[in-house]
Design a protein around this motif. Structure first.
Motif, PDB file in Angstrom:
ATOM      1  N   VAL A 290       0.620  -0.621  -0.362  1.00  9.93           N
ATOM      2  CA  VAL A 290       0.153  -0.077  -0.443  1.00  9.93           C
ATOM      3  C   VAL A 290       0.996   1.319   0.101  1.00  9.93           C
ATOM      4  O   VAL A 290       2.062   1.164   0.702  1.00  9.93           O
ATOM      5  CB  VAL A 290      -1.021  -0.077   1.049  1.00  9.93           C
ATOM      6  N   SER A 291       0.222   2.348  -0.568  1.00  7.12           N
ATOM      7  CA  SER A 291       1.525   3.732  -0.465  1.00  7.12           C
ATOM      8  C   SER A 291       1.815   4.218   0.342  1.00  7.12           C
ATOM      9  O   SER A 291       0.623   3.532   1.968  1.00  7.12           O
ATOM     10  CB  SER A 291       0.325   4.839  -1.631  1.00  7.12           C
ATOM     11  N   ASN A 292       2.357   5.383   0.723  1.00 10.07           N
ATOM     12  CA  ASN A 292       2.886   5.560   1.402  1.00 10.07           C
ATOM     13  C   ASN A 292       2.039   6.584   1.919  1.00 10.07           C
ATOM     14  O   ASN A 292       1.537   7.228   3.409  1.00 10.07           O
ATOM     15  CB  ASN A 292       4.148   6.741   1.775  1.00 10.07           C
ATOM     16  N   GLN A 293       1.295   7.119   1.262  1.00  8.96           N
ATOM     17  CA  GLN A 293      -0.201   7.958   1.875  1.00  8.96           C
ATOM     18  C   GLN A 293      -1.464   6.958   2.478  1.00  8.96           C
ATOM     19  O   GLN A 293      -2.021   7.589   3.238  1.00  8.96           O
ATOM     20  CB  GLN A 293      -0.758   8.644   0.682  1.00  8.96           C
ATOM     21  N   CYS A 294      -1.406   5.723   2.348  1.00  7.17           N
ATOM     22  CA  CYS A 294      -2.452   4.526   2.689  1.00  7.17           C
ATOM     23  C   CYS A 294      -1.752   4.428   4.558  1.00  7.17           C
ATOM     24  O   CYS A 294      -2.137   4.326   5.258  1.00  7.17           O
ATOM     25  CB  CYS A 294      -2.313   3.702   2.366  1.00  7.17           C
ATOM     26  N   MET A 295      -0.592   4.161   4.555  1.00 14.03           N
ATOM     27  CA  MET A 295      -0.063   4.690   5.594  1.00 14.03           C
ATOM     28  C   MET A 295      -0.036   5.286   6.553  1.00 14.03           C
ATOM     29  O   MET A 295      -0.610   5.063   7.899  1.00 14.03           O
ATOM     30  CB  MET A 295       1.847   3.730   5.132  1.00 14.03           C
ATOM     31  N   ALA A 296      -0.077   5.604   6.372  1.00 17.84           N
ATOM     32  CA  ALA A 296       0.148   7.859   7.044  1.00 17.84           C
ATOM     33  C   ALA A 296      -1.860   8.246   7.560  1.00 17.84           C
ATOM     34  O   ALA A 296      -2.235   7.402   8.570  1.00 17.84           O
ATOM     35  CB  ALA A 296       0.507   8.754   6.143  1.00 17.84           C
ATOM     36  N   LEU A 297      -2.502   7.363   6.877  1.00 17.46           N
ATOM     37  CA  LEU A 297      -3.831   6.827   6.928  1.00 17.46           C
ATOM     38  C   LEU A 297      -4.210   6.391   8.265  1.00 17.46           C
ATOM     39  O   LEU A 297      -4.893   6.315   9.012  1.00 17.46           O
ATOM     40  CB  LEU A 297      -4.860   7.223   5.549  1.00 17.46           C
ATOM     41  N   VAL A 298      -3.704   5.138   7.288  1.00 19.91           N
ATOM     42  CA  VAL A 298      -3.995   3.957   9.116  1.00 19.91           C
ATOM     43  C   VAL A 298      -3.209   4.361  10.585  1.00 19.91           C
ATOM     44  O   VAL A 298      -3.616   3.662  10.930  1.00 19.91           O
ATOM     45  CB  VAL A 298      -3.810   2.975   8.326  1.00 19.91           C
ATOM     46  N   ARG A 299      -1.886   4.681   9.847  1.00 15.70           N
ATOM     47  CA  ARG A 299      -1.171   4.965  11.257  1.00 15.70           C
ATOM     48  C   ARG A 299      -2.181   6.207  12.034  1.00 15.70           C
ATOM     49  O   ARG A 299      -2.748   6.262  12.804  1.00 15.70           O
ATOM     50  CB  ARG A 299      -0.055   5.441  11.291  1.00 15.70           C
ATOM     51  N   ASP A 300      -2.734   7.093  11.593  1.00 19.73           N
ATOM     52  CA  ASP A 300      -3.228   7.788  12.427  1.00 19.73           C
ATOM     53  C   ASP A 300      -4.896   7.937  12.494  1.00 19.73           C
ATOM     54  O   ASP A 300      -5.667   8.512  12.810  1.00 19.73           O
ATOM     55  CB  ASP A 300      -2.804   9.493  11.504  1.00 19.73           C
ATOM     56  N   ASN A 301      -5.329   6.127  12.171  1.00 16.27           N
ATOM     57  CA  ASN A 301      -6.991   6.070  13.018  1.00 16.27           C
ATOM     58  C   ASN A 301      -7.270   6.801  12.069  1.00 16.27           C
ATOM     59  O   ASN A 301      -9.238   7.346  12.340  1.00 16.27           O
ATOM     60  CB  ASN A 301      -6.739   6.325  13.697  1.00 16.27           C
ATOM     61  N   CYS A 302      -7.114   7.530  10.488  1.00 18.44           N
ATOM     62  CA  CYS A 302      -8.479   7.222   9.187  1.00 18.44           C
ATOM     63  C   CYS A 302      -9.130   7.047   8.339  1.00 18.44           C
ATOM     64  O   CYS A 302     -10.079   7.231   8.473  1.00 18.44           O
ATOM     65  CB  CYS A 302      -7.222   9.216   8.787  1.00 18.44           C
ATOM     66  N   LEU A 303      -8.373   6.082   8.248  1.00 15.66           N
ATOM     67  CA  LEU A 303      -9.077   5.234   7.698  1.00 15.66           C
ATOM     68  C   LEU A 303      -9.916   3.464   8.050  1.00 15.66           C
ATOM     69  O   LEU A 303      -9.242   3.119   9.111  1.00 15.66           O
ATOM     70  CB  LEU A 303      -7.874   4.945   6.166  1.00 15.66           C
ATOM     71  N   LEU A 304     -10.652   3.553   7.581  1.00 16.74           N
ATOM     72  CA  LEU A 304     -11.548   1.853   7.963  1.00 16.74           C
ATOM     73  C   LEU A 304     -11.758   0.761   7.421  1.00 16.74           C
ATOM     74  O   LEU A 304     -12.874   2.049   5.722  1.00 16.74           O
ATOM     75  CB  LEU A 304     -12.479   2.725   9.122  1.00 16.74           C
ATOM     76  N   PRO A 305     -12.465  -0.086   7.337  1.00 17.11           N
ATOM     77  CA  PRO A 305     -12.930  -0.775   5.937  1.00 17.11           C
ATOM     78  C   PRO A 305     -14.695  -0.406   6.021  1.00 17.11           C
ATOM     79  O   PRO A 305     -14.811  -0.012   7.337  1.00 17.11           O
ATOM     80  CB  PRO A 305     -12.273  -2.340   6.652  1.00 17.11           C
ATOM     81  N   THR A 306     -15.106  -0.407   5.214  1.00 22.92           N
ATOM     82  CA  THR A 306     -16.492  -0.092   5.018  1.00 22.92           C
ATOM     83  C   THR A 306     -16.880  -1.987   5.065  1.00 22.92           C
ATOM     84  O   THR A 306     -16.454  -3.605   5.362  1.00 22.92           O
ATOM     85  CB  THR A 306     -17.351   0.195   3.781  1.00 22.92           C
TER      86      THR A 306
END
Length: 523
Positions: A290-306
């Protein structure tokens, strides 16, 4: 060239090696275009940079390697004097004194910038190669026996990948299977993962490291033909949002050391391998990061699965507990114009980087292939005949002569079992054996078997083999050489125990075999 963390940075060996290479792509003299002597050069035969776009198109290279990207960053007149790879942050910066902390106040200085999802031009790893096909086949045996999905961690090393300029290849030599619950359509991994420190330490002593993870998504189509369903494609999804989030988590846990980052790390080399069905309904492997952008979103708890759309990820909304920056992505309308959209839900394809995953034509074997012998059972498999216990250890070692102990020990699952065995504390004395396996030193492996702890294990195995030859039942059984054991009245045995003559464990009187080592009570 600016270097921020070189004094304390512990780069991977492959990075140190690639930094020393020029990266220039040599070209031969063109017989039609070059009009000079053999010792001269022109624009048609001068070496080109590893990130040359025309070269990448000609050789069908979809992503430049990370070190090619670094060369591009550090090129030019200033030689990268001002080059710095900044990690993305989606959190409110702390320490701003001009206002109350969030949620009561925020300013442009402490507010994280919005994230516009873009195609990542480079990838940290350019190929995943399994040393031999049997590594994956042993992993897939669990699915073939149970129909349940499986997760494993890939152990190996990183090395240069010659097919891509300044490329990196993750070579896998073993798969470790952590404790997990699984079914036909789910896998539940226990996090934080138990035993990870011990497994990683043993791997490090063998010259290996954790380079990725692998999971199955296999549904049988025709059992008689051995075909599986074609589930993942551009029409559905390549990875689900949940898998992307888990891949992002693993990549954050295994950051990539980088001398051009003020933080000392940038991105990750950790890879994801999915075993699924292809368009011909055959089992095959697909590699991703996954991209570095995805890593940041996951690390900072901004991204969730539907919940009901695996191909879509959900971006959290700002709340009193957390500020979430705007996330944007672009789509083309019916006229081909790009439209920028605010992502509340977004296709996970914006987060993925694909990479080849395969086994080589000529297999290699870091560990003993055991072509004519039964391998040691794999850890965490709670199925009959595949359990790791003392009986399995004894059966496995009986296949080898005393002079073949190095071959017997050269099995990753065997090493992990004896290192974490409850019966005797071998972990503190196993390092010389790991050195022998790493260096394929038969004499050192033989000398290790003479230590007190392993000698005790051998004595227990001899006693167990003797008991088995006399007809005494295996641990948990109730038969002895005479065909049966005298019946006992539990009421008469309350408070009575017997010590095992092999391991000294105090057993209850109503057991005929030792509850610790599994050997029978001495008559």
């Amino acid at each position: 060239m600016t270097s921020f963390k070189q004094a304390s940075l512990n780069e991977d060996d492959v990075d140190t090696l690639l930094w020393k290479e020029s990266g220039k792509i040599e070209r031969n003299k063109d017989s039609k275009l070059c009009r000079h002597g053999s010792k001269a050069m022109c624009v048609h035969c001068t070496p080109i940079e590893p990130y040359d776009e025309a070269y990448m198109r000609e050789h069908n290279i979809k992503h430049m390697s990370f070190h090619s990207y670094l060369r591009k960053m550090t090129g030019g007149v200033d030689k990268g004097k001002f080059a710095a790879l900044e990690n993305i942050s989606c959190k409110v910066k702390e320490g701003c004194k001009g206002h109350l902390p969030w949620p009561n106040g925020i300013c442009t200085k402490c507010q994280p910038s919005g994230v516009t999802l873009t195609r990542q031009l480079y990838r940290h790893v350019d190929n995943v190669v399994f040393e031999n096909a049997s590594i994956v086949e042993i992993f897939l045996n669990y699915w073939r026996l149970t129909g349940h999905q499986r997760i494993g961690f890939l152990y190996g090393f990183y090395e240069p990948h010659k097919d891509v300029p300044l490329g990196i290849k993750a070579t896998v030599v073993a798969i470790y299977e952590p404790p997990q619950e699984s079914g036909r359509d789910f896998v539940k991994l226990q996090l934080p993962e138990p035993n990870s420190d011990v497994v990683n330490s043993i791997a490090a002593d063998l010259g290996l490291q954790r380079v990725g993870w692998i999971f199955t998504d296999l549904i049988p189509e025709d059992v008689s033909k051995g075909t599986v369903k074609y589930l993942r494609s551009a029409a559905s999804h390549f990875l689900t949002a949940q898998e992307c989030c888990l891949a992002g988590h693993f990549q954050n846990v295994h950051p990539n050391p980088c001398r051009l980052s003020p933080d000392g790390y940038f991105g990750s080399k950790f890879v994801t391998v999915c075993v699924t069905g292809d368009k011909d309904n055959q089992i095959h492997m697909e590699g991703y990061q996954v991209s570095n952008q995805c890593m940041a979103l996951v690390r900072d708890n901004c991204l969730l699965p539907t919940k009901d759309a695996p191909e879509l990820a959900f971006v959290r909304e700002t709340s009193k507990q957390q500020y979430v920056p705007d996330v944007f992505y672009t789509e083309k309308d019916g006229f081909g114009n790009e439209i920028k959209k605010v992502a509340r839900t977004l296709p996970v394809e914006y987060l993925l980087i694909d990479l080849p995953a395969s086994a080589p034509v000529e297999p290699r074997f870091t560990f003993n292939p055991l072509r004519d012998k039964t391998p040691f059972p794999v850890e965490s498999r709670s199925i009959q005949g595949h359990l790791q216990d003392f009986d399995a250890l004894s059966r496995y070692l009986r296949q080898f002569s005393k002079n073949e102990f190095l071959e017997a020990a050269s099995d990753f699952h065997f090493i992990l079992y004896i290192a974490m065995m409850d019966l005797l504390p071998l972990r503190g004395s196993i390092k010389p054996l790991l050195t022998a396996i790493k260096n394929k030193d038969r004499q050192l492996a033989s000398e290790w078997t003479k230590n007190e702890e392993w000698a005790t294990v051998e004595q227990l195995m001899v006693a167990q083999n003797l008991a088995s030859s006399m007809g005494v039942s295996s641990p948990g059984g109730s038969q002895n050489a005479g065909g049966g054991t005298p019946s006992r009245n539990p009421d008469e045995d309350v408070g009575i125990t017997w010590p095992c003559t092999h391991c000294t464990f105090e057993n209850s009187s109503n057991s005929t075999n030792c509850e610790m080592c599994g050997l029978p009570q001495s008559q």
